[in-house]
Design an enzyme around this catalytic site. Structure first.
Site, PDB file in Angstrom:
ATOM      1  N   HIS A   1       0.875  -1.188   0.000  1.00 11.95           N
ATOM      2  CA  HIS A   1       0.000   0.000   0.000  1.00 11.95           C
ATOM      3  C   HIS A   1       0.905   1.229   0.000  1.00 11.95           C
ATOM      4  CE1 HIS A   1      -3.757  -1.964   2.055  1.00 11.95           C
ATOM      5  NE2 HIS A   1      -4.027  -1.729   0.784  1.00 11.95           N
TER       6      HIS A   1
ATOM      7  N   CYS B   1      -2.202   3.164   8.961  1.00 12.09           N
ATOM      8  CA  CYS B   1      -3.240   2.218   8.514  1.00 12.09           C
ATOM      9  C   CYS B   1      -4.410   2.172   9.485  1.00 12.09           C
ATOM     10  CB  CYS B   1      -2.695   0.799   8.427  1.00 12.09           C
ATOM     11  SG  CYS B   1      -1.286   0.617   7.366  1.00 12.09           S
TER      12      CYS B   1
ATOM     13  N   ASP C   1      45.768  -8.903 -34.122  1.00 12.50           N
ATOM     14  CA  ASP C   1      47.173  -8.903 -34.538  1.00 12.50           C
ATOM     15  C   ASP C   1      47.198  -8.685 -36.046  1.00 12.50           C
ATOM     16  OD1 ASP C   1      48.355  -9.551 -32.047  1.00 12.50           O
ATOM     17  OD2 ASP C   1      47.674 -11.633 -32.287  1.00 12.50           O
TER      18      ASP C   1
HETATM   19  N1  ARG Z   1      -3.994  -6.864   6.648  1.00 14.25           N
HETATM   20  C1  ARG Z   1      -4.357  -5.658   6.023  1.00 14.25           C
HETATM   21  C2  ARG Z   1      -4.300  -5.827   4.508  1.00 14.25           C
HETATM   22  O1  ARG Z   1      -3.470  -6.484   4.036  1.00 14.25           O
HETATM   23  C3  ARG Z   1      -3.455  -4.541   6.418  1.00 14.25           C
HETATM   24  C4  ARG Z   1      -3.880  -3.234   5.874  1.00 14.25           C
HETATM   25  C5  ARG Z   1      -2.932  -2.147   6.167  1.00 14.25           C
HETATM   26  N2  ARG Z   1      -3.485  -0.913   5.766  1.00 14.25           N
HETATM   27  C6  ARG Z   1      -2.837   0.052   5.151  1.00 14.25           C
HETATM   28  N3  ARG Z   1      -3.436   1.170   4.912  1.00 14.25           N
HETATM   29  N4  ARG Z   1      -1.609  -0.122   4.685  1.00 14.25           N
HETATM   30  O2  ARG Z   1      -5.133  -5.336   3.813  1.00 14.25           O
END
Ligand code: ARG
Length: 703
Positions: free
Chosen positions: A168, A264, A603
């Protein structure tokens, strides 16, 4: 509470690692402690409450990742683009988030089905609100970006993620206040890094180390001058302090097990709109038709893979599958790319596979004049080995002198338009050159399963052992050689000195004598070693009959060079009776033209060796014209040179003991080239035996 900023969070009552949808979850199923998760989450909650307003969305049983509210959607003002999760494991969260947004007075936009977009996890507003950074590559599809631009009326900058640990955008990228950016550059492809560098000045970019990145330092919540994150190294904290940010560390290790941390776990739901800004997106799309034995020949897979591998994205708009074994299929594919530059690189590959524009979208090729002799316009289209046509004034014109790595030069006479492949050094003022990737198509033979397996020259597939493979190639090459000779065709051989050292000289000489070879291309060395063997019985001083070094033999080749220089040329030395056997002897006696291209390590050189490489290349190209088959015998340099000059459709056989050379040459994406890794001397001896078998009943035996 110091600001009006609001965050949406979701308590971890049902949080757990229940499945694996990212690399962090691997090995962590049910390994997180509920108690510790709650404790860590409460701490984060507490910190947020001190600096902002916090809203809570009720957690739902069975949706353990709902704690990661960043993935609920993307908010700007009172507008939301709801997430469409890629994985079914999270799709059930969508209605709950939707409900919260609606209850809180947001206008919710929903993307078309099957067009994944994972909300603020993959889309981050510049903290000044000037534009939106949007990620793609793992969870979010590039084609969702134009919708974001349209619905949120903002400029979208697409960034491609390439490291699956940072799946992400918010795991490796964090815009901060005052235009600063915290990010981990290796998580992005080079185009994206360039884009970032163009938008964010050097002083404002804070690139972090891998150690900080895997502690989710980029997955930070920035509220004015504070930055909340799981963990940061001392140097990172110092760097941030230097530019006025204070890091608040709060352990989130239980959430790291699911691949998430501070950012997240939050969704910023107050993002002010800047009225003066408007939609803008550099994502480009183009629709193509692809026809042929798309499935049988693997063409469709190759096409789709190359789109994605080059940073694009696709939608198959239509696929009509040929029903009979012999029927062809047709696909209509929409290709999207984050920029015109990426689009060009994708299209040039697709053109090679035979992709064409829809009839209604056909355009003339874009031409630009040559303003300096020997220099093409910047954006020139690089030619390939495939037969190519360019559209000029609505007509498709066939390109002449097809070869790879050239430019397509256009000249117009009163009667006709001529398009030809030219080396850059040969383009002339007054000509025009095809630029960009419009109005260009290649004409490819339909590859079918049948052809591939039987008729065509690529009878080799994996699954064959290397010994059997050599035998098979020998059988096939012998068959072709006989056919070409009897049909008055043309076989060109490129050969390196190894042919002589491995004892293949006499076999090659015999091939020439018996009319199987119509031109020989090589360098200084093969001629010298061949002549050394003819005159002195050694090759680089080694006695070829006994296989041992001869005293003083290391000077033999110099003596040979000297002798030939005395006579003025190889032909004159043959005439004078100095050379009485061997490869060069047979060339001269049978009127088979040869070209020896010089190099820095030569050569001598022999009087016949062309040390002007431009002339040598021209001579090679001349001798290659009209070739039906090229036998490349253990010479990386000359074989690759020849490969570059040769259009598709010419059968190429590359024999080398070094697999790298063979792969490089037989990997032309063309079914006519075949490579075999073996000793070239052995190969030639087997080849002659096989030719004997094929021809002996018809040859009068003179004993
Ligand atoms: N287990 C979740 C997924 O894989 C984690 C999400 C993490 N969220 C983020 N915004 N990076 O979707």
């Amino acid at each position: 509470m110091t600001s009006q900023i609001r965050f949406l969070i979701c308590p971890p009552h049902y949080y757990d690692v229940d499945y694996v949808i990212n690399p962090w979850m691997e090995g962590n199923i049910h390994k997180s402690s509920q108690e510790r998760a709650v404790e860590q989450w409460d701490k984060l909650h507490h910190i947020l409450k001190e600096h902002a307003i916090v809203d809570i969305v009720p957690p739902q049983k069975g949706w353990p990742d709902m704690v990661f509210t960043a993935n609920a959607g993307l908010v700007l003002g009172k507008t939301v683009v709801l997430s469409r999760f890629l994985h079914k494991e999270r799709q059930g969260e969508e209605p709950y988030f939707n409900q919260w947004f609606e209850e809180n007075g947001y206008t919710v936009h929903e993307l078309p089905k099957d067009l994944p977009f994972e909300g603020a996890g993959d889309a981050l507003l510049d903290r000044e609100g000037r534009w939106l950074w949007a990620g793609y590559g793992f969870r979010t599809e590039l084609d969702s970006h134009p919708y974001l631009a349209k619905w949120l009326d903002i400029e979208v900058l697409s960034l491609r993620l390439i490291d699956e640990r940072f799946y992400h955008l918010d795991t490796c990228f964090c815009p901060l206040a005052n235009g600063y950016l915290l990010y981990y550059p290796p998580a992005f492809d080079s185009y994206s890094n360039r884009l970032i560098e163009m938008r964010v000045s050097q002083e404002k970019r804070i690139a972090i180390t891998e150690a900080d990145a895997v502690n989710f330092a980029c997955n930070a919540v920035n509220i004015e001058s504070i930055v909340v994150m799981n963990k940061a190294s001392e140097p990172l904290k110092a760097r941030l302090a230097e530019v006025g940010f204070r890091v608040i560390e709060t352990p989130l290790t239980e959430f790291l097990k699911a691949g998430g941390a501070a950012k997240c776990l939050t969704l910023r739901v107050t993002e002010p709109v800047r009225e003066e800004l408007h939609a803008n997106v550099s994502v480009e799309s183009r629709v193509f038709n692809l026809e042929g034995h798309l499935l049988d020949s693997g063409l469709i897979n190759r096409a789709l893979d190359l789109i994605v591998d080059n940073g694009g994205s696709f939608q198959v708009l239509n696929f009509s599958l040929g029903e009979q074994r012999q029927s062809t299929s047709a696909a209509k594919v929409k290709v999207s790319a984050p920029s015109h530059e990426v689009m060009e690189s994708i299209i040039s590959h697709l053109i090679d596979l035979g992709a064409v524009d829809l009839p209604q979208d056909e355009r003339d090729a874009k031409l630009e004049p040559v303003t300096q002799a020997g220099v093409a316009p910047d954006d020139f289209y690089v030619s390939t080995i495939y037969p190519t046509e360019v559209r000029i004034n609505g007509e498709w014109v066939k390109v002449e002198n097809q070869r790879m790595d050239g430019a397509i030069a256009i000249t117009r006479t009163s009667k006709r338009i001529v398009a030809q492949c030219k080396l850059l050094r040969d383009v002339e003022v007054g000509e025009e050159v095809v630029v960009d990737v419009l109005g260009i198509r290649t004409v490819r033979k339909t590859e079918s399963r049948e052809r591939r397996n039987a008729e065509e020259f690529s009878f080799m597939s994996s699954g064959v052992s290397s010994e059997r493979r050599v035998e098979l190639v020998v059988e096939q090459v012998a068959w072709e050689l006989r056919k070409i000779r009897d049909g008055g065709g043309k076989v060109v051989v490129t050969a390196g000195p190894v042919v002589i050292h491995t004892g293949g000289g006499e076999h090659l000489a015999q091939l020439i004598r018996e009319g199987y070879v119509q031109a020989l291309l090589g360098g200084n060395a093969i001629a010298i070693h061949d002549i050394e063997q003819a005159i002195m019985g050694t090759s680089l001083g080694v006695d070829m009959k006994r296989g041992v070094a001869v005293r003083g033999g290391h000077r033999h080749h110099l003596k040979v060079i000297n002798t030939i220089r005395r006579y003025g040329s190889i032909a004159k030395a043959v005439e004078a009776g100095i050379i009485e056997s061997g490869v060069m002897y047979e060339c001269v006696s049978n009127g088979v033209p040869f070209s020896l291209a010089g190099s820095i390590r030569d050569d001598g050189p022999l009087p016949d060796t062309e040390m002007n490489l431009i002339k040598a290349q021209t001579e090679y190209a001349r001798l290659l014209k009209g070739a039906d088959m090229i036998l490349m015998l253990s010479s990386m340099l000359h074989s690759i040179g020849v490969g570059n000059m040769t259009p598709a459709g010419v059968k190429m056989v590359c024999v080398d003991i070094n697999p790298a050379v063979v792969t490089k040459l037989s990997d032309r994406g063309s079914i006519e080239s075949v490579g075999v890794v073996t000793d070239v001397g052995l190969f030639l001896s087997l080849l002659l035996q096989q030719l004997q078998k094929l021809t002996s009943p018809y040859t009068a035996k003179v004993s």
